[in-house]
Design a protein around this motif. Structure first.
Motif, PDB file in Angstrom:
ATOM      1  N   ILE A  61       0.849  -1.192   0.000  1.00  0.00           N
ATOM      2  CA  ILE A  61       0.000   0.000   0.000  1.00  0.00           C
ATOM      3  C   ILE A  61       0.887   1.246   0.000  1.00  0.00           C
ATOM      4  O   ILE A  61       1.807   1.356   0.820  1.00  0.00           O
ATOM      5  CB  ILE A  61      -0.932   0.049   1.225  1.00  0.00           C
ATOM      6  CG1 ILE A  61      -1.753  -1.237   1.334  1.00  0.00           C
ATOM      7  CG2 ILE A  61      -1.865   1.251   1.138  1.00  0.00           C
ATOM      8  CD1 ILE A  61      -2.596  -1.303   2.589  1.00  0.00           C
ATOM      9  N   LYS A  62       0.610   2.167  -0.914  1.00  0.00           N
ATOM     10  CA  LYS A  62       1.320   3.455  -0.954  1.00  0.00           C
ATOM     11  C   LYS A  62       0.344   4.532  -0.491  1.00  0.00           C
ATOM     12  O   LYS A  62      -0.717   4.733  -1.082  1.00  0.00           O
ATOM     13  CB  LYS A  62       1.779   3.751  -2.384  1.00  0.00           C
ATOM     14  CG  LYS A  62       2.314   5.166  -2.597  1.00  0.00           C
ATOM     15  CD  LYS A  62       3.672   5.356  -1.935  1.00  0.00           C
ATOM     16  CE  LYS A  62       4.372   6.597  -2.460  1.00  0.00           C
ATOM     17  NZ  LYS A  62       3.642   7.859  -2.199  1.00  0.00           N
ATOM     18  N   TYR A  63       0.690   5.207   0.613  1.00  0.00           N
ATOM     19  CA  TYR A  63      -0.165   6.260   1.179  1.00  0.00           C
ATOM     20  C   TYR A  63       0.320   7.634   0.743  1.00  0.00           C
ATOM     21  O   TYR A  63       1.511   7.848   0.522  1.00  0.00           O
ATOM     22  CB  TYR A  63      -0.159   6.188   2.713  1.00  0.00           C
ATOM     23  CG  TYR A  63      -0.760   4.925   3.273  1.00  0.00           C
ATOM     24  CD1 TYR A  63      -2.139   4.751   3.328  1.00  0.00           C
ATOM     25  CD2 TYR A  63       0.047   3.899   3.770  1.00  0.00           C
ATOM     26  CE1 TYR A  63      -2.690   3.596   3.854  1.00  0.00           C
ATOM     27  CE2 TYR A  63      -0.492   2.744   4.291  1.00  0.00           C
ATOM     28  CZ  TYR A  63      -1.862   2.595   4.333  1.00  0.00           C
ATOM     29  OH  TYR A  63      -2.405   1.448   4.846  1.00  0.00           O
ATOM     30  N   LYS A  64      -0.624   8.557   0.664  1.00  0.00           N
ATOM     31  CA  LYS A  64      -0.282   9.955   0.444  1.00  0.00           C
ATOM     32  C   LYS A  64      -0.133  10.619   1.803  1.00  0.00           C
ATOM     33  O   LYS A  64      -1.063  10.623   2.612  1.00  0.00           O
ATOM     34  CB  LYS A  64      -1.375  10.656  -0.366  1.00  0.00           C
ATOM     35  CG  LYS A  64      -1.059  12.102  -0.701  1.00  0.00           C
ATOM     36  CD  LYS A  64      -2.134  12.722  -1.576  1.00  0.00           C
ATOM     37  CE  LYS A  64      -1.784  14.156  -1.942  1.00  0.00           C
ATOM     38  NZ  LYS A  64      -2.822  14.768  -2.816  1.00  0.00           N
TER      39      LYS A  64
ATOM     40  N   TYR B  23      -5.296   8.448   3.291  1.00  0.00           N
ATOM     41  CA  TYR B  23      -5.520   8.358   1.853  1.00  0.00           C
ATOM     42  C   TYR B  23      -4.500   7.405   1.230  1.00  0.00           C
ATOM     43  O   TYR B  23      -3.303   7.644   1.269  1.00  0.00           O
ATOM     44  CB  TYR B  23      -5.412   9.736   1.198  1.00  0.00           C
ATOM     45  CG  TYR B  23      -5.631   9.714  -0.293  1.00  0.00           C
ATOM     46  CD1 TYR B  23      -6.867   9.334  -0.817  1.00  0.00           C
ATOM     47  CD2 TYR B  23      -4.607  10.061  -1.168  1.00  0.00           C
ATOM     48  CE1 TYR B  23      -7.073   9.295  -2.184  1.00  0.00           C
ATOM     49  CE2 TYR B  23      -4.816  10.027  -2.541  1.00  0.00           C
ATOM     50  CZ  TYR B  23      -6.050   9.638  -3.040  1.00  0.00           C
ATOM     51  OH  TYR B  23      -6.253   9.594  -4.391  1.00  0.00           O
ATOM     52  N   ALA B  24      -5.010   6.299   0.661  1.00  0.00           N
ATOM     53  CA  ALA B  24      -4.134   5.337  -0.007  1.00  0.00           C
ATOM     54  C   ALA B  24      -4.118   5.636  -1.499  1.00  0.00           C
ATOM     55  O   ALA B  24      -5.158   5.612  -2.170  1.00  0.00           O
ATOM     56  CB  ALA B  24      -4.629   3.918   0.237  1.00  0.00           C
ATOM     57  N   GLU B  25      -2.943   5.941  -2.023  1.00  0.00           N
ATOM     58  CA  GLU B  25      -2.817   6.256  -3.446  1.00  0.00           C
ATOM     59  C   GLU B  25      -2.862   4.999  -4.302  1.00  0.00           C
ATOM     60  O   GLU B  25      -3.525   4.957  -5.335  1.00  0.00           O
ATOM     61  CB  GLU B  25      -1.494   6.985  -3.703  1.00  0.00           C
ATOM     62  CG  GLU B  25      -1.440   8.404  -3.197  1.00  0.00           C
ATOM     63  CD  GLU B  25      -0.135   9.076  -3.581  1.00  0.00           C
ATOM     64  OE1 GLU B  25      -0.206  10.119  -4.255  1.00  0.00           O
ATOM     65  OE2 GLU B  25       0.938   8.562  -3.230  1.00  0.00           O
TER      66      GLU B  25
ATOM     67  N   GLY C 195      -1.638 -11.446   6.181  1.00  0.00           N
ATOM     68  CA  GLY C 195      -0.359 -11.845   5.606  1.00  0.00           C
ATOM     69  C   GLY C 195       0.640 -10.709   5.653  1.00  0.00           C
ATOM     70  O   GLY C 195       0.408  -9.674   6.291  1.00  0.00           O
ATOM     71  N   PRO C 196       1.777 -10.863   4.983  1.00  0.00           N
ATOM     72  CA  PRO C 196       2.805  -9.818   4.972  1.00  0.00           C
ATOM     73  C   PRO C 196       2.277  -8.523   4.363  1.00  0.00           C
ATOM     74  O   PRO C 196       1.490  -8.535   3.418  1.00  0.00           O
ATOM     75  CB  PRO C 196       3.917 -10.420   4.106  1.00  0.00           C
ATOM     76  CG  PRO C 196       3.672 -11.892   4.130  1.00  0.00           C
ATOM     77  CD  PRO C 196       2.200 -12.057   4.228  1.00  0.00           C
ATOM     78  N   LEU C 197       2.728  -7.411   4.926  1.00  0.00           N
ATOM     79  CA  LEU C 197       2.224  -6.096   4.515  1.00  0.00           C
ATOM     80  C   LEU C 197       3.387  -5.117   4.389  1.00  0.00           C
ATOM     81  O   LEU C 197       4.218  -5.014   5.297  1.00  0.00           O
ATOM     82  CB  LEU C 197       1.211  -5.585   5.542  1.00  0.00           C
ATOM     83  CG  LEU C 197       0.609  -4.197   5.335  1.00  0.00           C
ATOM     84  CD1 LEU C 197      -0.206  -4.157   4.048  1.00  0.00           C
ATOM     85  CD2 LEU C 197      -0.262  -3.820   6.529  1.00  0.00           C
ATOM     86  N   VAL C 198       3.443  -4.422   3.253  1.00  0.00           N
ATOM     87  CA  VAL C 198       4.432  -3.359   3.031  1.00  0.00           C
ATOM     88  C   VAL C 198       3.654  -2.054   2.876  1.00  0.00           C
ATOM     89  O   VAL C 198       2.832  -1.922   1.971  1.00  0.00           O
ATOM     90  CB  VAL C 198       5.285  -3.627   1.782  1.00  0.00           C
ATOM     91  CG1 VAL C 198       6.283  -2.487   1.562  1.00  0.00           C
ATOM     92  CG2 VAL C 198       6.018  -4.960   1.895  1.00  0.00           C
ATOM     93  N   GLU C 199       3.904  -1.102   3.772  1.00  0.00           N
ATOM     94  CA  GLU C 199       3.205   0.181   3.756  1.00  0.00           C
ATOM     95  C   GLU C 199       4.224   1.295   3.531  1.00  0.00           C
ATOM     96  O   GLU C 199       5.199   1.418   4.281  1.00  0.00           O
ATOM     97  CB  GLU C 199       2.461   0.395   5.068  1.00  0.00           C
ATOM     98  CG  GLU C 199       1.367  -0.647   5.318  1.00  0.00           C
ATOM     99  CD  GLU C 199       0.731  -0.485   6.679  1.00  0.00           C
ATOM    100  OE1 GLU C 199      -0.459  -0.105   6.751  1.00  0.00           O
ATOM    101  OE2 GLU C 199       1.437  -0.732   7.696  1.00  0.00           O
TER     102      GLU C 199
END
Length: 368
Positions: free
Chosen positions: A252-255, A261-263, A328-332
């Motif tokens: 997930i890429k956030y602004k 807000y997830a971009e 599961g695995p999460l990359v933020e």
């Protein structure tokens, strides 16, 4: 035969031969049961729990509930049972059962005719990691009787020893496959590329390599199963494996600096080994970068050292706690940081990370 979605497979090439093998046993085993027309949803749920746990105790990959076979003489008598027609408060039987089972084993209905009489088979995968409970009660088949597991502490203790005895990686992720079905679900070229081996084209050679590495195994009914190890590393699509679908990596890429807000968001599809390079390239494309001048050339350099990120992501994949379902695995990725997490608490007290002896989960997965 019943219809299946793409991730449902026949028990074996011939359901009739399976039923006949079970009928030819002198007595009902603890991991299979014969019925005529039982259609009580609650009773079916209890049998799913009991047969799943009994199959694990017996070292079988799955248990069976068979309709249309007489209990004592094992004669074919036919059945009127059809799970499509069974409703519980206007809800179909399968989702109703799944909502009351914990953890939910893989279970599928199959239909055939033997001697012109209809027969139904419910295949249930053996318990993995934890006993299967229905409405918060775990059952087990003892002899020809269905019993509550907690009323039999000796069997309960033996079951959990059995569940703990086989590494998670070597337990079955999907059973009842032909050899070609099993290999078609896995990324064979990726396996050889990552093993630094020439890609093989002969089916028997490929099969031997995958069997030797326990990515797939042969099962007692003459079929094949893909192990958790094979699925997690080389699956073409982890969604084909119901209890591993949520173990794919989510990025997930956030602004900004919070989660408001997830971009961009993406859920992984491939097994960890097959999809790792693509995962890291995707993460790299979302990270901020800086321009540097090297030998009169302008070079884009990531704000984070990729060698470090590769190590952190790889460890998050390998050392997660697979007994925790639904995550599961999460990359933020935030404006000012990147967070990498996985399910499970550390095996070592965080205050002792520096001086404590190393401990790790999933050593078979790590070694491959």
């Amino acid at each position: 035969m019943d219809e299946y979605s793409d991730d449902h497979f026949q028990i074996s090439k011939n359901v009739e031969s399976l039923v006949n093998r079970l009928r030819n046993k002198p007595h009902e085993g603890t991991w299979f049961e014969f019925k005529s027309n039982m259609d009580d949803p609650k009773k079916i749920g209890e049998y799913i729990s009991g047969l799943s746990n009994a199959a694990a105790l017996a070292g079988e990959d799955y248990g069976f509930l068979v309709w249309g076979v007489e209990d004592d003489a094992h004669e074919i008598v036919g059945t009127r049972f059809d799970h499509h027609t069974v409703k519980v408060s206007n809800q179909s039987l399968e989702p109703w059962l799944a909502s009351r089972l914990k953890p939910v084993p893989s279970f599928n209905f199959f239909y055939t005719e033997i001697d012109g009489l209809p027969v139904a088979v419910l295949r249930i995968s053996a318990a993995v990691l934890n006993a299967v409970a229905f409405d918060n009660i775990a059952y087990v088949r003892l002899g020809s009787h269905l019993k509550k597991l907690h009323d039999h502490p000796a069997e309960e203790s033996r079951l959990y020893k059995q569940l703990d005895g086989t590494p998670f990686e070597y337990k079955s992720a999907l059973v009842g496959l032909t050899e070609s079905d099993a290999l078609n679900l896995l990324d064979v070229p990726s396996y050889y590329r990552l093993q630094n081996m020439s890609v093989q084209t002969e089916f028997d050679v490929i099969l031997d390599h995958f069997l030797n590495d326990r990515l797939i195994i042969s099962t007692s009914d003459g079929a094949c199963a893909i192990t958790n190890l094979g699925a997690l590393l080389y699956a073409k699509n982890l969604a084909k494996f119901s209890h591993l679908a949520r173990k794919s990596v989510r990025v997930i890429k956030y602004k900004g600096r919070n989660k408001i807000y997830a971009e961009k968001e993406q859920q992984g599809v491939y097994g960890y080994a097959t999809g790792f390079e693509g995962l890291m390239n995707y993460i790299s494309g979302l990270l901020p970068s800086n321009e540097h001048i090297e030998s009169a050339l302008r070079v884009e350099v990531s704000a984070y050292p990729m060698v470090v990120l590769r190590e952190l992501v790889a460890n998050a994949l390998i050392h997660q706690d697979f007994s925790i379902s639904g995550t599961g695995p999460l990359v933020e990725i935030y404006e000012d940081r990147i967070e990498i997490s996985n399910p499970g608490a550390p095996l070592i007290d965080p205050n002792r990370f520096v001086d404590a002896p190393p401990r790790s989960r999933n050593e078979k997965l790590e070694s491959v």
